[in-house]
Structures are given as structure tokens and as C-alpha cells.
Design an enzyme around this catalytic site. Structure first.
Site, PDB file in Angstrom:
ATOM      1  N   HIS A   1       0.868  -1.185   0.000  1.00  0.00           N
ATOM      2  CA  HIS A   1       0.000   0.000   0.000  1.00  0.00           C
ATOM      3  C   HIS A   1       0.896   1.223   0.000  1.00  0.00           C
ATOM      4  CE1 HIS A   1      -3.097   2.876   1.166  1.00  0.00           C
ATOM      5  NE2 HIS A   1      -2.199   3.367   1.990  1.00  0.00           N
TER       6      HIS A   1
ATOM      7  N   GLU B   1      -3.155   8.537   7.280  1.00  0.00           N
ATOM      8  CA  GLU B   1      -2.657   7.160   7.405  1.00  0.00           C
ATOM      9  C   GLU B   1      -1.385   7.081   8.260  1.00  0.00           C
ATOM     10  OE1 GLU B   1      -2.324   5.858   3.342  1.00  0.00           O
ATOM     11  OE2 GLU B   1      -4.503   5.727   3.101  1.00  0.00           O
TER      12      GLU B   1
END
Ligand code: DAT
Ligand code: MG
Length: 152
Positions: free
Chosen positions: A128, A139
Site C-alpha cells: 500500500h 494514514e
């Protein structure tokens, strides 16, 4: 170009297939600086929070199983979480990763070389990489406490 932070996860297919070192090597070669690194046992809560923008997609339940290592037989849900800093870090990391669909990812990108679509139709795309500044900020904060990151 702005100095950015971005989140990289070596997903369970990546750790299972011993690609963690390769991911780090490619990000090093792209000129990015590692500012955080740890192995994470991914809870259902963390997985759902990470992918919350995709909650209405038909593949969402499988995405949660995938990131938690349930397709790769890991009992401890392992993922390697990495935070990188650098000029245009988000774009550079996305370029190293390649396109989301491994069949469309250019040869030479990590996903182009090592990603696959399984016979069950699941994307296994190794890693990712945060997609934009808002995602990257959210994130990095989600996966790392402030004291786990090198200071700017
Ligand atoms: P990316 O990981 O390139 O940022 P994304 O955020 O759109 O892509 O999707 C997150 C993950 O969801 C992706 O790595 C694999 C999975 N995914 C995305 N689109 C999919 C699709 N059409 N079919 C199956 N899995 C998909
Ligand atoms: Mg994304």
C-alpha cells in the site's frame, strides 16, 4: 516541490513472499528517507479504519481479510508499516508501487513485477502507498504514534 510524508504497508502477500527487503530497497533508490518502521498485527478495527473510504465497495470484506493476512495463513496478521519522508514522497512511492491492478502495472514497478490477480479474482499487489496528501497525513497518524517517528 513540497517535502511530504507517506505511509507504505508491505501487505501480507509481500511479507509472505519475502518482498519486504525489495520494497525498502526500491524506496531507498527513489531517494526517500525512512522515518518509521515496525511490524504490526492488524486488528479488524485498524483494517476497517485504514480502508474506510472503500467501505461501500463489493470487495471491502475481502480487502479486510487480505490486509489482516487471512488469505496467507498468518496467525498474527502481520504487515510491515513504513513511513517515508522526502520531496514528492507520495508520488515517488506511488511510482515505485505501480498501478493498483497488477495486470495494468508497468514492468519494473513492484506491482508490475510481483503483483498478481489470484484464481479467486483477488488483487495481490504487495504494498500500500498513500494516494494523496490528505490520505498520507491521516494514514501516517493512524499507523504510527508521534514518538515512533523520527522528528522532522
Ligand atoms: P491503491 O492501493 O492503489 O491506492 P485503492 O486505494 O483504490 O488502490 O484500493 C485499495 C486496495 O483495494 C487495492 O490495493 C486493491 C483493492 N482494490 C482496489 N480496486 C479493486 C478492484 N477493482 N477489485 C479488487 N480489489 C481492488
Ligand atoms: Mg489507496
Amino acid at each position: 516541490m513540497a517535502v511530504e510524508k507517506t505511509l507504505i504497508l508491505v501487505k501480507p502477500d509481500g511479507t509472505h513472499r519475502k518482498l519486504t527487503g525489495l520494497v525498502i530497497d526500491r524506496l531507498d533508490a527513489a531517494g526517500l528517507e525512512m522515518v518509521g518502521a515496525k511490524m504490526v498485527s492488524v486488528s479488524e478495527k485498524l483494517a476497517r479504519e485504514h480502508y474506510k473510504a472503500l467501505a461501500d465497495k463489493p470487495f471491502f470484506p475481502d480487502l479486510i481479510k487480505y490486509i489482516r493476512g487471512e488469505f496467507h495463513g498468518f496467525k498474527d496478521h502481520r504487515v510491515m508499516a513504513l513511513a517515508y519522508r522526502g520531496e514528492n514522497a507520495i508520488g515517488k512511492a506511488r511510482a515505485v508501487a505501480g498501478a493498483t491492478n497488477p495486470e495494468h502495472a508497468s514492468p519494473g514497478t513492484i506491482r508490475g513485477s510481483f503483483g498478481r490477480i489470484t484464481t479467486t479474482g483477488h488483487f495481490e499487489n504487495v504494498l500500500h502507498a498513500s494516494s494523496d496528501e490528505a490520505d498520507a497525513e491521516r494514514e501516517v497518524k493512524l499507523w504510527f504514534r508521534p514518538d515512533e517517528l523520527l522528528k522532522d
